[in-house]
Design a protein around this motif. Structure first.
Motif: not given
Length: 246
Positions: A169-192
């Motif tokens: 798993r690339v993330s220990e938690q599940d998520f389901d998001v839609t990125v709003p206009a003018g914004e970003l969804w960001v994640m680190g490479d060291n996911r845990y």
């Protein structure tokens, strides 16, 4: 017999004029250098240090990176870009490891040289660095049966991710998001070991990062010399991702 006039006075005047010319040229050089450094820092490139493990193994603690400030103002962001951004919602509160690292003599000298050209960011401890996963409008979910995240319904292969031992798993938690206009969804490479968009659902921006807070795209590791490398946005990983559905 006619004697030649003494040459001492003209020679002294020439020397005086030469000294004045040298000082004038030096002032011009200094003014141009200061102006150039201001323009570089304001519009082109800045340097930041890496204070935490959240982007390993792409970036190591105390690495220095150069950031292209033309992104995203003139050059659009792409999925996979490594970006530096201002703390959008007090993400850094209580994280003491974001203080500037101590420098040895060689590092301090390099930092001083960078500062002469306006490239050293003295406020780097107010910024974060993460990888862009979702652009405005993208639907980002995690995780599928193979432990992958998906963008707009397409699973993404992420070779840069450090996972927890014993899991795919690339993330220990599940998520389901839609990125709003003018914004970003960001994640680190060291996911845990990365406090990123996943961990701020109750903040003002609900974990998303406003584009206005993005300083620029990191494109190279500049220090230490042993870590010199270009930073990839792994275009192959996101090549199959289609545009967000309307």
């Amino acid at each position: 017999m006619v004697q030649s006039p003494p040459r001492e006075a003209p020679d002294r005047r020439r020397r005086d004029r030469g000294a004045v010319g040298f000082l004038r040229d030096l002032v011009v050089i200094v003014v141009v250098a200061v102006l150039a450094s201001f323009l570089i820092k304001t519009f082109l490139i800045r340097s930041f240090f890496i204070p935490s493990e959240s982007m390993e193994n792409t970036l190591q603690v105390h690495d220095r990176i150069l950031v292209n400030e033309l992104v995203p103002g003139l050059i659009p962001l792409q999925r996979g870009d490594v970006v530096v951004f201002k703390d959008p919602d007090t993400w850094l509160v209580g994280q003491e490891d974001y203080a500037a690292p101590p420098s040895n003599a060689l590092q301090a000298s390099a930092e001083w040289v960078l500062s002469l050209f306006g490239l050293s960011a003295q406020d780097a401890n107010d910024h974060l660095v993460k990888r862009v996963i979702g652009l405005p409008g993208d639907h980002v979910t995690c995780c599928n049966a193979l432990g992958q995240l998906s963008v707009n319904g397409t699973p993404v292969q992420e070779p840069y991710v450090v996972k927890q031992p014993g899991t795919d798993r690339v993330s220990e938690q599940d998520f389901d998001v839609t990125v709003p206009a003018g914004e970003l969804w960001v994640m680190g490479d060291n996911r845990y070991n990365s406090e990123d968009s996943r961990y701020h659902p109750t903040s003002k921006h609900k974990g998303f990062v406003p584009l206005d807070d993005v300083v620029g795209r990191a494109f190279v590791v500049s220090w230490p010399v042993s870590h010199w490398s270009w930073l990839s946005n792994y275009p192959g990983s996101f090549a199959g991702v289609g545009p967000p559905s309307k």
